[in-house]
Design a protein around this motif. Structure first.
Motif, PDB file in Angstrom:
ATOM      1  N   VAL A 160       0.853  -1.182   0.000  1.00  0.00           N
ATOM      2  CA  VAL A 160       0.000   0.000   0.000  1.00  0.00           C
ATOM      3  C   VAL A 160       0.891   1.233   0.000  1.00  0.00           C
ATOM      4  O   VAL A 160       1.995   1.221   0.538  1.00  0.00           O
ATOM      5  CB  VAL A 160      -0.963   0.040   1.204  1.00  0.00           C
ATOM      6  N   THR A 161       0.395   2.288  -0.602  1.00  0.00           N
ATOM      7  CA  THR A 161       1.093   3.571  -0.599  1.00  0.00           C
ATOM      8  C   THR A 161       0.279   4.524   0.261  1.00  0.00           C
ATOM      9  O   THR A 161      -0.920   4.695   0.054  1.00  0.00           O
ATOM     10  CB  THR A 161       1.230   4.127  -2.026  1.00  0.00           C
ATOM     11  N   VAL A 162       0.948   5.107   1.254  1.00  0.00           N
ATOM     12  CA  VAL A 162       0.286   5.963   2.226  1.00  0.00           C
ATOM     13  C   VAL A 162       0.898   7.355   2.160  1.00  0.00           C
ATOM     14  O   VAL A 162       2.124   7.509   2.178  1.00  0.00           O
ATOM     15  CB  VAL A 162       0.451   5.387   3.662  1.00  0.00           C
ATOM     16  N   SER A 163       0.057   8.362   2.072  1.00  0.00           N
ATOM     17  CA  SER A 163       0.495   9.756   2.105  1.00  0.00           C
ATOM     18  C   SER A 163       0.151  10.326   3.478  1.00  0.00           C
ATOM     19  O   SER A 163      -0.985  10.191   3.948  1.00  0.00           O
ATOM     20  CB  SER A 163      -0.220  10.558   1.014  1.00  0.00           C
ATOM     21  N   ILE A 164       1.164  10.952   4.102  1.00  0.00           N
ATOM     22  CA  ILE A 164       0.985  11.457   5.464  1.00  0.00           C
ATOM     23  C   ILE A 164       1.531  12.877   5.544  1.00  0.00           C
ATOM     24  O   ILE A 164       2.648  13.143   5.093  1.00  0.00           O
ATOM     25  CB  ILE A 164       1.746  10.573   6.483  1.00  0.00           C
ATOM     26  N   ASP A 165       0.756  13.791   6.109  1.00  0.00           N
ATOM     27  CA  ASP A 165       1.236  15.143   6.386  1.00  0.00           C
ATOM     28  C   ASP A 165       1.666  15.199   7.845  1.00  0.00           C
ATOM     29  O   ASP A 165       0.862  14.922   8.749  1.00  0.00           O
ATOM     30  CB  ASP A 165       0.144  16.187   6.122  1.00  0.00           C
TER      31      ASP A 165
END
Length: 154
Positions: free
Chosen positions: A78-83
């Motif tokens: 899975v590819t997760v984008s996190i700020d």
């Protein structure tokens, strides 16, 4: 059929479930080589190929197209984008959470912080589908995480 057509057709080719006893010998030997290398029995593909009686070229032809069924069931990327807030230790805690949920980080890309926030994109290999939702909930609840979203699954 040209080589270009073959690449285009196999890029998103369907998968089939096939009994082991009807597989060609070259495919079975390819699996033997992959498994023996994974166990550390051989340092090189050449050594393993010689031991099982398969040419290196045949191994390389088939290695990316055959997998034991149990591996396909267990692994998911899975590819997760996190700020993240630009504070010491935030990324470290995020990576610790991924590890705590038995995820394996494959890649990390972080932008330069702007206005106190940095975006981090993680490619994570997960072993069980049921850990993904709890992991995402834990990430969203972590101090310093402003946003966490799945942007791709494979």
């Amino acid at each position: 059929m040209s080589e270009t057509n073959v690449v285009k057709q196999t890029k998103h080719a369907p998968y089939y479930l096939v009994r082991e006893d009807i597989l060609p010998e070259a495919l079975l030997k390819t699996l033997q080589i992959k498994e023996s290398i994974a166990r550390g029995e051989f340092a090189t593909v050449g050594e393993a190929a010689e031991k099982v009686g398969l040419s290196r070229s045949a191994y390389y032809k088939y290695k990316d197209g055959i997998f034991p069924l149990n591996l396909l069931e267990r692994e998911r990327i899975v590819t997760v984008s996190i700020d993240l807030e630009h504070r010491s230790g935030v990324l470290s805690r995020v990576l610790g959470l991924v590890a705590a949920f038995e995820g394996n980080v494959l890649t990390i890309h972080q932008t330069i912080p702007l206005q106190g926030l940095a975006n981090v994109v993680l490619s994570v290999e997960t072993n069980a589908a049921d850990t993904l939702n709890p992991l995402m909930e834990a990430l969203r609840a972590e101090d310093g995480v402003k946003r966490a979203a799945i942007i791709g699954q494979g």
